[in-house]
Structures are given as structure tokens and as C-alpha cells.
Design an enzyme around this catalytic site. Structure first.
Site, short mmCIF file in Angstrom:
data_model
loop_
_atom_site.label_atom_id
_atom_site.label_comp_id
_atom_site.label_asym_id
_atom_site.label_seq_id
_atom_site.Cartn_x
_atom_site.Cartn_y
_atom_site.Cartn_z
N PRO A 186 0.84 -1.14 0.13
CA PRO A 186 0.06 -0.05 0.04
C PRO A 186 0.63 1.27 0.11
O PRO A 186 0.49 2.32 -0.45
CB PRO A 186 -0.87 -0.25 1.18
CG PRO A 186 -0.05 -0.95 2.00
CD PRO A 186 0.64 -2.02 1.12
N GLU B 101 6.24 -15.51 -7.98
CA GLU B 101 7.56 -15.62 -7.50
C GLU B 101 8.52 -14.61 -8.30
O GLU B 101 8.72 -14.82 -9.42
CB GLU B 101 8.00 -16.93 -7.54
CG GLU B 101 8.55 -17.37 -6.07
CD GLU B 101 9.06 -18.95 -6.05
OE1 GLU B 101 10.29 -18.79 -5.85
OE2 GLU B 101 8.31 -19.80 -6.62
N ASP C 82 10.13 -2.76 -8.82
CA ASP C 82 10.91 -3.62 -7.91
C ASP C 82 12.06 -2.75 -7.40
O ASP C 82 12.84 -2.05 -8.23
CB ASP C 82 11.50 -4.83 -8.97
CG ASP C 82 12.08 -5.86 -7.76
OD1 ASP C 82 11.04 -6.39 -6.90
OD2 ASP C 82 13.01 -6.06 -7.63
P1 IMP Z 1 9.49 -5.35 -3.60
O1 IMP Z 1 8.13 -5.05 -3.30
O2 IMP Z 1 10.01 -6.51 -3.94
O3 IMP Z 1 10.11 -4.38 -4.85
O4 IMP Z 1 10.40 -4.92 -2.42
C1 IMP Z 1 10.96 -3.61 -2.24
C2 IMP Z 1 11.46 -3.68 -0.73
O5 IMP Z 1 12.59 -2.61 -0.71
C3 IMP Z 1 10.54 -2.99 0.17
O6 IMP Z 1 9.78 -3.90 0.77
C4 IMP Z 1 11.53 -2.33 1.19
O7 IMP Z 1 12.16 -3.28 1.97
C5 IMP Z 1 12.55 -1.75 0.26
N1 IMP Z 1 12.17 -0.45 -0.24
C6 IMP Z 1 12.15 -0.17 -1.70
N2 IMP Z 1 11.50 1.16 -1.53
C7 IMP Z 1 11.60 1.52 -0.48
C8 IMP Z 1 11.45 3.09 0.02
O8 IMP Z 1 11.19 3.95 -0.66
N3 IMP Z 1 11.38 3.21 1.45
C9 IMP Z 1 11.96 1.98 2.34
N4 IMP Z 1 12.17 0.90 1.67
C10 IMP Z 1 12.03 0.78 0.54
#
Ligand code: IMP
Length: 194
Positions: A10, A40, A69
Site C-alpha cells: 500500500p 515468485e 521492483d
Molecule cells: P519489492 O516489493 O519486492 O520491490 O520490495 C521492495 C523492498 O525494498 C521494500 O519492501 C523495502 O524493504 C525496500 N524499499 C524499496 N523502496 C523503499 C522505500 O522507498 N523506502 C523504504 N524501503 C524501500
């Protein structure tokens, strides 16, 4: 133009909607698009994982889909956790993960880190647009701030003298990896249409 955001996060949904608010792109959540599955993330790069998620959402909904991502790359940890940022120390809460990272960096001089975001937009006719954004910072010595999400309380921005969780949402979107990636993506989409 209606596009599904291939994410169940969210915080990402809120940020992406705000970043694209000045465009004609309307971002639908996966729930709004009737998508209940999550593929995955088997890729080895941010872009590969973004493509996997965007393609899965497009195939499930029949609508154009976009995915982000992203992750945090810490110099002293050999750029880890990187693509594993959401799975890193999975049993811990984010405040605990932040604490753990600061402990791992105790006594280490190089506190440099960056956030990366790869954005991939895919269309049912096979077209694809990609963009990347990077935000540079440092790992703070203490967690501060209530804004943002994830690792933001320990992502220190030297030029602001604040962490990413202490600046406003507008300021974060102006300088963040996600803001840069999605603005670049929107301008590529606009060029394609003209
Ligand atoms: P994804 O949803 O697989 O792309 O995982 C991204 C993960 O990277 C998030 O769950 C956070 O742990 C970290 N992350 C990515 N962008 C941010 C941000 O803007 N602030 C803090 N953590 C972030």
C-alpha cells in the site's frame, strides 16, 4: 489511461499514485483489477523482477500493467540486501531490521547506500517501457522519523540533514528512486504516444 500497479504494497501504491498525479495515468490496485495472486520473484536484477510482476498482472487482468521492483543497496554489505530487500531478515519487523543493519555497520567508516527502483510497464500488444531511478544516501546512526516506510528511518540524506522518514511525502517523491523511475517512465510513454 488505466494501468494496474503490480504490487500489494500500500505504501508503493500511495507513492506511485502521487508521483503520477499530474499525468493522465490512472493507477489501479491489484485488488481493484481483481488480481489475487503474486508471482515468485525469481529474477536476479530489479528489472527482471519488475518485468515478472508486471507481466503476471497484465496476464491476470488483460490491462496494461506497471511494476516497481526496488530495494536498498548498502556499500559495506556488498550492495546487499538489494533485490532481497523485502525478504531480508524476513522474521523481523522493519524497526528490527533497521536496528540490525545499524549493528552490522558499527565501526565501519563507509556508510554509503542507495535505493534503486526499476519500473517496467507492459501492454497486452507486447510493448514494454522500462526506466530506473536511484537515490543516494547513507545509513544513519539512529533511526529517525515516522514518514515513508521500510528502511526510510535509517536512510540518511546528508543534503537535508534528515532521514527519508523525516522529510515530507512531496519531498520524498521529488528525490526518491521511485519518483525518478516513474517520472522517466511517464515521459517515455508520452514520447511514444506523440
Ligand atoms: P519489492 O516489493 O519486492 O520491490 O520490495 C521492495 C523492498 O525494498 C521494500 O519492501 C523495502 O524493504 C525496500 N524499499 C524499496 N523502496 C523503499 C522505500 O522507498 N523506502 C523504504 N524501503 C524501500
Amino acid at each position: 489511461m488505466r494501468i494496474v500497479l503490480a504490487s500489494n504494497n500500500p505504501d508503493k501504491l500511495r507513492e506511485v499514485r502521487e508521483i503520477l498525479s499530474g499525468t493522465d495515468i490512472e493507477i489501479l490496485s491489484q485488488r481493484e483489477a481483481g488480481i489475487h495472486t503474486e508471482p515468485e520473484e525469481t529474477g536476479t536484477t530489479f528489472e527482471e523482477n519488475a518485468r515478472i510482476k508486471a507481466l503476471a498482472a497484465m496476464r491476470a487482468s488483460g490491462l496494461p500493467a506497471v511494476s516497481d521492483d526496488s530495494g536498498i543497496c548498502i556499500n559495506a554489505l556488498g550492495s546487499c540486501p538489494g533485490v532481497f530487500s523485502s525478504r531480508f531478515l524476513a522474521e523481523l519487523s522493519y524497526p528490527e531490521k533497521c536496528q540490525r543493519i545499524m549493528e552490522l555497520l558499527e565501526g565501519i567508516h563507509d556508510r554509503g547506500a542507495h535505493y534503486t527502483a526499476a519500473a517496467v510497464m507492459v501492454f497486452p500488444d507486447g510493448r514494454e517501457i522500462t526506466a530506473e531511478g536511484i537515490a543516494e544516501g547513507e545509513i544513519a546512526h539512529e533511526a529517525r522519523g515516522e514518514g515513508g516506510f521500510g528502511y526510510d528511518p535509517i536512510f540518511y540524506l546528508p543534503e537535508y540533514g534528515k532521514t527519508m522518514a523525516e522529510i515530507s511525502e512531496d519531498e520524498k517523491n521529488a528525490l526518491s528512486h521511485r519518483g525518478k523511475a516513474f517520472r522517466a517512465l511517464a515521459s517515455k510513454l508520452c514520447e511514444e504516444r506523440n
